[in-house]
Design an enzyme around this catalytic site. Structure first.
Site, PDB file in Angstrom:
ATOM      1  N   LYS A  51       5.936  36.238 -51.983  1.00 10.74           N
ATOM      2  CA  LYS A  51       6.392  35.205 -51.043  1.00 10.74           C
ATOM      3  C   LYS A  51       6.859  33.968 -51.805  1.00 10.74           C
ATOM      4  O   LYS A  51       7.930  33.409 -51.535  1.00 10.74           O
ATOM      5  CB  LYS A  51       5.266  34.840 -50.066  1.00 10.74           C
ATOM      6  CG  LYS A  51       4.961  35.920 -49.052  1.00 10.74           C
ATOM      7  CD  LYS A  51       3.653  35.688 -48.291  1.00 10.74           C
ATOM      8  CE  LYS A  51       3.342  36.886 -47.400  1.00 10.74           C
ATOM      9  NZ  LYS A  51       2.012  36.790 -46.740  1.00 10.74           N
ATOM     10  N   GLN A  95      -3.115  33.099 -46.533  1.00 14.40           N
ATOM     11  CA  GLN A  95      -3.102  34.562 -46.606  1.00 14.40           C
ATOM     12  C   GLN A  95      -4.358  35.138 -45.960  1.00 14.40           C
ATOM     13  O   GLN A  95      -5.470  34.683 -46.207  1.00 14.40           O
ATOM     14  CB  GLN A  95      -2.975  35.013 -48.066  1.00 14.40           C
ATOM     15  CG  GLN A  95      -2.822  36.514 -48.262  1.00 14.40           C
ATOM     16  CD  GLN A  95      -1.520  37.077 -47.697  1.00 14.40           C
ATOM     17  OE1 GLN A  95      -0.497  36.397 -47.627  1.00 14.40           O
ATOM     18  NE2 GLN A  95      -1.555  38.328 -47.268  1.00 14.40           N
ATOM     19  N   ASP A 118       3.381  31.623 -39.669  1.00  8.57           N
ATOM     20  CA  ASP A 118       2.814  32.953 -39.428  1.00  8.57           C
ATOM     21  C   ASP A 118       2.711  33.255 -37.938  1.00  8.57           C
ATOM     22  O   ASP A 118       2.539  34.421 -37.550  1.00  8.57           O
ATOM     23  CB  ASP A 118       1.392  33.025 -40.013  1.00  8.57           C
ATOM     24  CG  ASP A 118       1.321  33.752 -41.338  1.00  8.57           C
ATOM     25  OD1 ASP A 118       2.169  34.628 -41.586  1.00  8.57           O
ATOM     26  OD2 ASP A 118       0.404  33.438 -42.114  1.00  8.57           O
TER      27      ASP A 118
HETATM   28  N1  GUN Z   1      -1.997  39.449 -44.397  1.00  8.15           N
HETATM   29  C1  GUN Z   1      -1.289  40.554 -44.063  1.00  8.15           C
HETATM   30  N2  GUN Z   1      -0.143  40.206 -43.455  1.00  8.15           N
HETATM   31  C2  GUN Z   1      -0.125  38.864 -43.391  1.00  8.15           C
HETATM   32  C3  GUN Z   1       0.808  37.912 -42.882  1.00  8.15           C
HETATM   33  O1  GUN Z   1       1.864  38.231 -42.321  1.00  8.15           O
HETATM   34  N3  GUN Z   1       0.472  36.612 -43.031  1.00  8.15           N
HETATM   35  C4  GUN Z   1      -0.690  36.218 -43.603  1.00  8.15           C
HETATM   36  N4  GUN Z   1      -0.961  34.917 -43.683  1.00  8.15           N
HETATM   37  N5  GUN Z   1      -1.579  37.062 -44.076  1.00  8.15           N
HETATM   38  C5  GUN Z   1      -1.283  38.380 -43.985  1.00  8.15           C
END
Ligand code: GUN
Length: 290
Positions: A51, A95, A118
């Site tokens: 990311k 995350q 998110d």
């Molecule tokens: N863990 C797995 N997928 C995601 C996501 O799309 N965002 C976040 N913050 N954590 C994740």
């Protein structure tokens, strides 16, 4: 069978995002994304790294906070509040999942909903359920919808079965498929569903978001169906230099023979999640600087 190329479609989304970033730059504005990771789960570290890398590549202001596993919930929330107040940051992502001693929902509600790229904050969850377009929608299900659109899969009136009921994928996926304009007939199946194969065999579109390697096989899929595989599972592979390989929730080789279209793992949903995260971050910036 056609293979839906998530890497290529993600590139198309990135090009759109680049143009929006250029328009902001012309106004002297640079979108900023903060990605926060607590602990050292290897898969989460890999996601956070990609990311951060993609954000930097697009010319976003990208900040990565990697905190040690014993970080307290109070310290994590304090960091979130600092990022909420930082005018250079428009998107905040913590995350998931955090270590067990942290109450994830307490952290999520601390994020400014206008920076919640998110789409996990209760306000944004409510806006999705209410069809209010001013919220943020979780990136993975948003990416799956875009894959279906770009692959030319008809969703109106189609029978879609979502396997998995998580807040990150399953539930928002079901709401998006149901939304006016997408118009699928949606079933959500999960670990307690009786005779899962009978349910998924009814589907024109199967979204697999279970988190178990190769959980769905040929017996789960109707000939001619479209299969979107959200799973990213690490399984041992002594022949790989890393010692593992990534596989989806779907037994690709078995299902590919039967279905009309399928996303591979890797190279399917994964790159789309990142692409939609970048797009959401630019949307947050556009809204906050309007
Ligand atoms: N863990 C797995 N997928 C995601 C996501 O799309 N965002 C976040 N913050 N954590 C994740």
């Amino acid at each position: 069978m056609s293979r839906i190329d998530g890497t290529a479609i993600a590139q198309k989304v990135h090009e759109e995002t680049r143009q929006r970033i250029a328009a902001l730059a012309a106004r002297g504005i640079q979108p900023g994304l903060a990605v926060v990771l607590v602990g050292d789960d290897p898969a989460s570290r890999a996601y956070v790294r990609s990311k951060d890398k993609r954000a930097a590549d697009l010319g976003l202001h990208s900040v990565k906070h990697e905190l040690p596993a014993p970080t307290s919930q109070a310290d994590l929330i304090a960091l979130v509040r600092t990022l909420n107040a930082d005018p250079a940051i428009h998107g905040i992502l913590v995350q998931s999942p955090p270590p067990a001693h942290i109450d994830e929902s307490a952290v999520v509600v601390a994020i400014d909903p206008r920076k919640d790229v998110d789409g996990f904050h209760p306000l944004n969850v409510a806006k999705l359920a209410l069809d209010d377009p001013t919220g943020f929608v979780p990136c993975t299900p948003l990416g799956c919808i875009r894959l279906l659109q770009e692959a030319g899969i008809e969703t109106a009136g189609a029978r879609a079965v979502v396997v998995g009921r998580s807040m990150i994928v399953g539930k928002p996926m079901a709401l998006l498929l149901l939304r006016r304009g997408t118009d699928a007939t949606v079933t959500v199946a999960h670990s307690r569903t009786r005779d899962l194969a009978a349910v998924t065999r009814e589907a024109d579109i199967v979204i697999a978001a279970i988190g178990r390697p190769h959980f769905l096989g040929a017996g789960h899929i109707r000939p001619g169906a479209t299969v979107i595989d959200v799973g990213i599972n690490r399984i041992d592979d002594p022949s790989s230099p890393k010692g593992y390989k990534l596989v989806g929730d779907v037994d690709y080789d078995a299902v590919a023979e039967k279905c009309a279209a399928i996303t591979p793992v890797p190279g399917g949903v994964g790159p789309m999640t990142i692409a939609l995260l970048m797009a959401n971050t630019v949307t947050a910036c556009e809204r906050l600087t309007a």
